[in-house]
Enzyme design. Structure first.
Site, short mmCIF file in Angstrom:
data_model
loop_
_atom_site.label_atom_id
_atom_site.label_comp_id
_atom_site.label_asym_id
_atom_site.label_seq_id
_atom_site.Cartn_x
_atom_site.Cartn_y
_atom_site.Cartn_z
N ARG B 10 72.08 52.02 17.89
CA ARG B 10 73.12 51.56 17.94
C ARG B 10 73.34 51.37 15.82
O ARG B 10 74.63 51.45 15.24
CB ARG B 10 73.44 49.74 18.04
CG ARG B 10 73.53 50.18 19.63
CD ARG B 10 74.25 48.41 19.63
NE ARG B 10 72.44 47.35 20.10
CZ ARG B 10 72.71 46.94 20.63
NH1 ARG B 10 73.25 45.62 20.35
NH2 ARG B 10 71.14 46.06 20.34
N GLU B 58 88.41 48.36 29.75
CA GLU B 58 87.59 49.88 29.68
C GLU B 58 88.53 50.39 29.91
O GLU B 58 88.10 51.81 29.70
CB GLU B 58 86.28 48.95 30.53
CG GLU B 58 85.82 48.70 29.75
CD GLU B 58 85.57 47.33 29.83
OE1 GLU B 58 86.73 46.44 30.61
OE2 GLU B 58 84.91 46.21 29.54
N HIS B 115 73.40 49.47 25.69
CA HIS B 115 72.58 48.60 27.19
C HIS B 115 72.27 49.48 28.33
O HIS B 115 72.86 49.38 29.45
CB HIS B 115 73.50 47.90 27.37
CG HIS B 115 73.31 46.66 25.74
ND1 HIS B 115 73.42 46.73 24.61
CD2 HIS B 115 73.70 45.41 25.95
CE1 HIS B 115 73.63 45.68 23.19
NE2 HIS B 115 73.69 44.88 24.51
N ASP B 123 69.77 39.95 30.30
CA ASP B 123 71.47 39.59 30.54
C ASP B 123 71.54 40.17 32.47
O ASP B 123 72.75 39.33 32.89
CB ASP B 123 72.39 40.65 29.92
CG ASP B 123 73.52 40.47 29.12
OD1 ASP B 123 73.37 38.72 29.12
OD2 ASP B 123 73.70 41.08 27.89
N ARG B 173 69.62 49.68 24.59
CA ARG B 173 69.66 47.95 23.57
C ARG B 173 69.17 47.38 22.50
O ARG B 173 68.94 48.05 21.16
CB ARG B 173 69.96 46.54 24.89
CG ARG B 173 70.78 45.39 24.09
CD ARG B 173 70.16 43.85 24.95
NE ARG B 173 69.05 43.63 25.20
CZ ARG B 173 68.24 43.03 24.42
NH1 ARG B 173 68.73 42.14 23.22
NH2 ARG B 173 67.08 42.39 24.94
#
Lengths: 562, 324
Positions: B10, B58, B115, B123, B173
């Site tokens: 990222r 989204e 992710h 998660d 991630r």
């Protein structure tokens, strides 16, 4: 560079004429395709008319022109409406509409970038406003001044994404968007207020109930609470749409939405307010009858001098609340006619009261000297008399009015025929007033010889490609309005017969109903002519909403068609 | 093998976007309340007029990106994998892939997610997107990238900015091991032979590339020469490279953190079965969902689904016994 933009927009009558042309193309296209969505195309017909022929900046020969305004049809199923107007506007030949929904055509079932000039691939509902916000933000980044117009259906706003977009537009202050909500109260399954109420839940089956009580309209509140400037209008009234667009476009700092209350299928009785016509094409045998019906649209224009001359303001208000189509203003100078009424200064005063079209009928000498005053006073249509014009002076008037986006009218007195010099103007004339009384005062009786004169006149008009509106003026009452309609008149000036009545609204309604009856009869004649009693029965059978069917059946029985 | 150097995709994505933003005023970046996590907020600080955070919306994110792209912008829209293909597939299909202005195919939108896959970890299964490759690769006009490391992220981000059209790129991630060198070239539709071999092939993408290299290393100890391909370009897939591997090594094991149905392994199998059929074994989620696993337990979660270098080596041996 472009035929239609803010500087070169068309006048009231020209817009109406193009809207009619586009409606007919929708019928042609969906009939040829065997499917499609005429209902939603017709509810937004006037909105598209005002955009394409007055406000939108575009160049049909250069559809990707960078500074064009963007028209985003979020309610993509109304593609036939969009394509028809694009054809009228010159993007492609009208004949191409017959390829709609067919293999190999650029006119897809839903708007598609395959067709140059289309800005958005519609069809999946609820996404157009987000897309428009993106387009609007891009314009802001680039410092461009073009405007984004987005048309949504009401059923479409069931989609949550619409409200995501609404919030985003408010957050980023995208004031370069003007959205329209085509509030026609019908979605695919049924009335919106039954499927997912946007206003209040509808009790009973009569959707017209929703029109009558503004306190039940909640849709505007929703948009206001999302941070939008909300303008609510009757979405079939060209003057209201125009005024709303102007207001919306000049509102800075927040996005604007015009909530246009409309009638699904507007213009064709059996389609109006009928959920069945959301997505169905008309059959070939009824299409000619529908075309005739579209040609038979008419307007009622009260003449306020028949009322209280000391309080014309109030007469204007009565006309507006009485739902007149426009207001006829008889300007008399005491010279061309013995009486004197008012001049342009009064019209300018009245103009501030309303946006309803003003049809200024100048019964004055030397109109060429004064016509500019009447343009500047805010007239929408200006009519001058042939008796006080010649080819040169009328040519001057004609050009000035067209340039000023004002309708061009000619009037003839009962004892006058169209002079030969006027023939060259006939093709571009917006209105012809055929006086059926000697002008000068209100309350006279209709001169019966007018009917004979109309027959002669129609021949001349046809020969010279008249495509404007004939206005019947003088002594028009409930007793003769139907014969005026048969003569070819499509707008009717009502003096004492309307304004003289206590209840203007019901007087106008009576006028409309009287013409409607005649119109229905003419359509039955056509059905009988084309297909005998079988087609007559089919035509009657199409009218399923309300009491129309019984009423039309009665007319057919009286005519001996059943 | 040396212990891997771990880097953050990222951060690399964000850094590259800022560079691109400086070079090209048409780059716009959009997010949906995950811009700190995706680190795209860094772009927003430098280019506030070209950065849009649409909140938790989204569908709106996707359609807005399309509108900007239709007006000449190059839209990079980013959030978690689970919320883009997993949530807004209609807007992606009808709003980005379908509209084709002029001779172009689709709109100029780059959907870049993080992710992806099971390695999302704590998660849980609700957030572990194991269907996105399948969803995205069946949509016409879309190209799908699964970068293995930060070099790939940087180069592919740049490539997408310069190449017109819709792209989907899926990042992981957690920090990922560096498997490529800075000089590595990345081309659309071209897989990378990251280790040569003649007895069998492992085709991997994303975090499984490093695992494949480890598997090849351990197979080497047993005298088996294993080729490793980084199939970062899942669509278009490199059919020539795969055919060559099939011809020369006789069998292919695929491994990805995705459902074995419709993923990279399926793409490989489709291609190889048409051009030069050889035994194939697909490793990945066996049509079942993931579950929570703390960061230090992610390897256990992956192991549960067979996504380990050990299993790859095992499947290579298994396949060799089935060779035609």
């Amino acid at each position: 560079m472009k035929p239609c933009n803010r500087e070169m927009g068309l006048n009231y009558y020209q817009i109406k004429k193009n809207v009619l042309r586009a409606r007919k193309l929708v019928i042609k296209a969906t009939n040829s395709a065997g499917s499609g969505h005429p209902g939603g195309s017709f509810s937004m017909a006037e909105i598209l008319g005002c955009l394409f022929y007055k406000h939108l900046q575009y160049d049909p020969k250069n559809p990707t022109w960078d500074d064009r305004d963007r028209l985003i049809l979020s309610k993509g199923h109304a593609a036939p409406g969009l394509f028809s107007n694009m054809a009228v506007a010159g993007y492609f030949p009208e004949s191409e509409l017959e390829t709609l929904r067919k293999f190999g055509s650029k006119l897809q079932g839903h708007p598609d970038l395959k067709c140059p000039g289309v800005e958005f691939c519609g069809g999946s509902l609820g996404t157009g406003l987000s897309y428009s916000v993106g387009v609007a933000l891009a314009a802001k980044i680039d410092g461009k001044n073009h405007h984004i117009y987005t048309i949504m259906g009401d059923g479409e706003t069931d989609e949550g994404q619409v409200w995501e977009a609404a919030m985003t537009a408010a957050k980023y202050k995208v004031d370069n968007i003007t959205a329209f909500l085509d509030r026609n109260f019908i979605q695919q399954d049924s009335y919106t207020e039954k499927i997912m109420p946007l206003d209040e839940k509808l009790e009973g089956d009569d959707i017209s109930e929703m029109w009558k009580d503004a306190s039940r309209w909640k849709t505007g509140d929703k948009w206001r609470s999302f941070g939008w400037n909300v303008i609510e209008i009757d979405g079939h009234r060209i003057e209201q749409i125009n005024s709303a667009i102007t207001k919306a476009n000049s509102t800075k700092g927040i996005p604007s939405i015009i909530i246009a209350r409309t009638i699904k299928g507007k213009g064709v009785e059996h389609m109006e307010d009928n959920p069945q016509w959301h997505g169905k094409a008309p059959d070939s045998d009824v299409s000619p009858i529908i075309n005739l019906e579209l040609d038979s649209q008419f307007m009622i224009a009260p003449s306020i001098i028949a009322g209280d001359m000391t309080n014309l303001e109030n007469e204007v208000k009565r006309c507006v609340s009485g739902r007149a189509d426009y207001i006829h203003l008889d300007v008399m100078d005491g010279q061309f006619v013995p009486t004197k009424t008012f001049d342009h200064r009064k019209i300018q005063e009245l103009r501030s009261l309303t946006v309803i079209p003003f049809d200024s009928h100048l019964m004055i000498n030397e109109p060429v000297k004064h016509v500019r005053d009447y343009v500047e006073a805010g007239s929408d249509i200006i009519t001058v008399h042939v008796e006080v014009c010649d080819e040169s002076s009328f040519g001057e008037i004609h050009d000035l009015l067209k340039q000023s986006q004002v309708g061009v009218g000619l009037a003839i007195n009962p004892d006058t025929d169209l002079p030969e010099w006027s023939y060259k103007f006939i093709p571009t004339l917006d209105q012809l007033i055929v006086m059926s009384v000697v002008p000068g005062k209100s309350g006279q009786k209709y001169i019966e010889e007018t009917h004979g004169k109309m027959i002669r006149l129609n021949t001349v008009l046809n020969e010279h490609n008249f495509s404007g509106c004939i206005e019947a003026d003088g002594g028009v009452t409930l007793d003769n309005i139907d014969s005026c309609f048969v003569d070819g008149a499509r707008s009717f000036v009502g003096g004492s017969a309307i304004i003289g009545k206590q209840d203007v609204r019901s007087a106008i309604r009576d006028f409309r109903n009287q013409v409607l009856k005649t119109k229905r009869k003419i359509l039955l004649d056509k059905a009988n002519e084309l297909g005998g009693s079988t087609l007559v029965k089919k035509w009657i059978g199409l009218h399923v909403v309300g009491e129309k069917q019984e009423q039309i059946k009665k007319i057919a029985e009286e005519a001996g068609y059943l | 093998m040396n212990p891997p150097i771990m880097t953050d995709m990222r951060s690399e994505y964000s850094k590259t976007l800022i560079e691109l933003g400086r070079e090209n005023p048409n780059i716009v970046v959009l997010g949906a309340d995950t811009t700190d996590s995706l680190k795209t907020s860094g772009f927003g600080k430098i280019f506030p007029n070209r950065f849009f955070n649409v909140g938790i919306a989204e569908a709106n994110l996707v359609s807005l990106s399309a509108g900007l792209a239709a007006s000449g912008k190059i839209s990079f829209a980013s959030t978690y994998a689970i919320f883009l293909p997993g949530r807004a597939v209609d807007q992606i299909r009808n709003g980005i892939a379908y509209p084709s202005p002029g001779n172009k195919k689709g709109l100029n939108v780059k959907l870049v997610v993080s992710h992806g896959g099971l390695s999302v970890g704590p998660d849980g299964g609700s957030h572990q997107q194991i269907e996105d490759i399948a969803i995205m690769r069946v949509i016409p006009n879309f190209r799908v990238f699964i970068p293995a490391d930060t070099f790939a992220v940087s180069k592919l981000t740049r490539l997408m900015a310069n190449e017109y059209g819709p792209f989907y790129m899926r990042m992981a991630r957690s920090n990922t091991p560096v498997v490529h060198s800075e000089s590595q070239d990345f081309q659309i539709g071209k897989g990378i032979t990251i280790r040569d071999g003649s007895d069998c092939t492992i085709a991997a993408c994303g975090i499984t590339v490093r695992m494949a290299l480890e598997a090849a290393e351990s197979l080497q100890q047993e005298g088996i020469s294993c080729r490793v391909l980084d199939m970062f370009s899942v669509k278009p897939i490199d059919a020539e490279l795969l055919e060559k591997a099939a011809r020369e090594t006789g069998g292919i094991v695929t491994c990805e953190e995705h459902n074995i149905l419709g993923g990279m392994g399926s793409a490989v199998a489709e291609s190889v079965s048409e051009r030069y059929p050889v035994p194939i074994k697909r490793i990945g989620a066996q049509d079942m969902f993931g579950e929570s696993a703390r960061d230090n337990e992610i390897s256990l979660l992956l192991e549960k689904h067979g996504i380990t270098s050990f299993n790859m080596a095992k499947q290579v041996k298994e396949i060799r016994s089935r060779k035609l």
